[in-house]
Design an enzyme around this catalytic site. Structure first.
Site, PDB file in Angstrom:
ATOM      1  N   GLU A 119       0.836  -1.211   0.000  1.00 55.14           N
ATOM      2  CA  GLU A 119       0.000   0.000   0.000  1.00 55.14           C
ATOM      3  C   GLU A 119       0.871   1.261   0.000  1.00 55.14           C
ATOM      4  O   GLU A 119       0.403   2.323   0.373  1.00 55.14           O
ATOM      5  CB  GLU A 119      -0.936   0.011   1.221  1.00 55.14           C
ATOM      6  CG  GLU A 119      -1.873  -1.178   1.345  1.00 55.14           C
ATOM      7  CD  GLU A 119      -3.185  -1.016   0.575  1.00 55.14           C
ATOM      8  OE1 GLU A 119      -3.322   0.004  -0.134  1.00 55.14           O
ATOM      9  OE2 GLU A 119      -4.038  -1.908   0.670  1.00 55.14           O
ATOM     10  N   HIS A 142      -2.709   1.330   8.788  1.00 58.18           N
ATOM     11  CA  HIS A 142      -3.846   0.590   8.244  1.00 58.18           C
ATOM     12  C   HIS A 142      -3.929  -0.733   8.987  1.00 58.18           C
ATOM     13  O   HIS A 142      -2.927  -1.435   9.119  1.00 58.18           O
ATOM     14  CB  HIS A 142      -3.662   0.357   6.741  1.00 58.18           C
ATOM     15  CG  HIS A 142      -4.584  -0.703   6.220  1.00 58.18           C
ATOM     16  ND1 HIS A 142      -5.956  -0.610   6.328  1.00 58.18           N
ATOM     17  CD2 HIS A 142      -4.337  -1.899   5.625  1.00 58.18           C
ATOM     18  CE1 HIS A 142      -6.509  -1.696   5.807  1.00 58.18           C
ATOM     19  NE2 HIS A 142      -5.545  -2.500   5.387  1.00 58.18           N
ATOM     20  N   HIS A 144      -6.996  -4.059  10.597  1.00 55.20           N
ATOM     21  CA  HIS A 144      -8.278  -4.743  10.377  1.00 55.20           C
ATOM     22  C   HIS A 144      -8.984  -4.977  11.724  1.00 55.20           C
ATOM     23  O   HIS A 144      -9.076  -6.122  12.177  1.00 55.20           O
ATOM     24  CB  HIS A 144      -8.038  -6.096   9.675  1.00 55.20           C
ATOM     25  CG  HIS A 144      -7.312  -6.035   8.369  1.00 55.20           C
ATOM     26  ND1 HIS A 144      -6.683  -7.122   7.792  1.00 55.20           N
ATOM     27  CD2 HIS A 144      -7.130  -5.008   7.496  1.00 55.20           C
ATOM     28  CE1 HIS A 144      -6.135  -6.769   6.637  1.00 55.20           C
ATOM     29  NE2 HIS A 144      -6.371  -5.492   6.433  1.00 55.20           N
ATOM     30  N   HIS A 214     -13.223  -4.033   5.011  1.00 55.00           N
ATOM     31  CA  HIS A 214     -11.790  -4.289   4.910  1.00 55.00           C
ATOM     32  C   HIS A 214     -11.048  -3.871   6.191  1.00 55.00           C
ATOM     33  O   HIS A 214     -10.468  -4.716   6.857  1.00 55.00           O
ATOM     34  CB  HIS A 214     -11.223  -3.577   3.668  1.00 55.00           C
ATOM     35  CG  HIS A 214      -9.742  -3.736   3.493  1.00 55.00           C
ATOM     36  ND1 HIS A 214      -9.066  -3.403   2.339  1.00 55.00           N
ATOM     37  CD2 HIS A 214      -8.781  -4.174   4.343  1.00 55.00           C
ATOM     38  CE1 HIS A 214      -7.782  -3.646   2.483  1.00 55.00           C
ATOM     39  NE2 HIS A 214      -7.575  -4.114   3.683  1.00 55.00           N
TER      40      HIS A 214
HETATM   41  O1  2HA Z   1      -0.815  -5.136   3.436  1.00 51.21           O
HETATM   42  O2  2HA Z   1      -3.823  -5.178   4.809  1.00 51.21           O
HETATM   43  O3  2HA Z   1      -4.780  -3.988   2.615  1.00 51.21           O
HETATM   44  C1  2HA Z   1      -1.835  -5.905   3.863  1.00 51.21           C
HETATM   45  C2  2HA Z   1      -3.137  -5.214   3.826  1.00 51.21           C
HETATM   46  C3  2HA Z   1      -3.547  -4.577   2.555  1.00 51.21           C
HETATM   47 ZN    ZN Z   2      -5.835  -4.422   4.666  1.00 51.77          ZN
END
Ligand code: 2HA
Ligand code: ZN
Length: 269
Positions: A119, A142, A144, A214
């Site tokens: 990313e 970023h 999850h 996501h």
């Molecule tokens: O790099 O979570 O969205 C791993 C991720 C990409």
């Molecule tokens: Zn991701």
């Protein structure tokens, strides 16, 4: 082993903080396999010796021209690397890159030629935008987070500020420590230019944005603060789901109680 961190306590403290946050992401179950990314603008910690360090790789294209990043340095999680490994060995699971003078390519300078996150274009575009806006934000995250991602599967929570208002109302701290709320970005392909562009647009109004079905993307002055914003939001989502699983809709703080918080803490919204 020779490391860029040796004899540079400020840079070392910055990278240690990244490692600490990576450990939290794993412990919370937010970073399965290679999930999630971290990039930190470490240009303020760079000295002449670092500026003179030779490149370990040939210049690689970023995929965008980012004029604000000329001469900047970033620590980046490595692509395909695990947060749980980065927590213990940050310089084997991430690297420091230098943006080249063309503002369109980068080289890896330390400690090893670990290729940065998939990313990278979206992360660096966000950093470019943060510098252009003149805000003191240097870290982007970023990840999850389970309960927040679960909420994004309900179209009601994708309407503007519905999730923000609900999450703020679960516990006073959430509004105090994530005062700009949670922006929403409709589902887009991971790693795509469209996702990067939508993220940049939404970050002008929010510090944390949800990528539907996501994960989240957060920015702040340092990586611990970016993590804290996601953590308070997800805590609220957990409280909401606990109440629902006890069989009732939680009442939430009243509009008056929320206004009182905003006044007491001088919050922007
Ligand atoms: O790099 O979570 O969205 C791993 C991720 C990409
Ligand atoms: Zn991701």
């Amino acid at each position: 082993m020779e490391s860029i961190l040796n004899g540079r306590p400020r840079l070392e403290a910055e990278i240690n903080q990244v490692a600490e946050v990576a450990g939290y992401l794993w412990q919370k179950g937010w970073a399965e396999r290679n999930g999630g990314n971290i990039t930190v603008n470490v240009t303020d910690c760079v000295d002449d010796a670092i500026r003179a360090m030779p490149a370990l790789t040939k210049p690689k294209p970023i995929g965008a021209v980012l004029p604000q990043l000329k001469g900047c340095y970033f620590y980046c999680k490595g692509t395909q690397k695990r947060m749980r490994d980065l927590a213990r060995r940050p310089m084997e699971n991430g690297s420091v890159i230098r943006i080249c003078d063309d503002c369109a390519s980068y080289v890896i300078i330390a400690d090893q030629p670990v290729l940065p996150t998939s990313e990278l274009p979206s992360h660096l575009s966000v950093h470019n935008e943060l510098l252009a806006r003149g805000v003191p934000y240097r870290a982007s995250l970023h990840t999850h987070p389970i309960e927040l991602v679960a909420m994004s599967h309900n179209p009601r929570f994708l309407e503007k500020d519905v999730a923000t208002t609900l999450l703020w109302s679960m516990i006073p701290e959430t509004k105090a420590f994530c005062p700009r709320g949670l922006g929403i970005i409709p589902y887009r392909l991971p790693g795509s230019v469209e996702l990067a562009e939508a993220t940049i647009r939404e970050l002008s109004d929010y510090d944390v944005v949800m990528w539907e079905k996501h994960g989240v993307f957060a920015v702040d002055t340092d990586i611990m603060s970016a993590f804290d914003q996601v953590d308070v939001l997800n805590k609220s989502a957990q409280i909401y789901m606990s109440a629902k699983s006890m069989g009732f809709e939680p009442q939430g703080m009243t509009a008056e109680q929320m206004r009182e918080m905003s006044v007491a803490f001088h919050l922007p919204k």
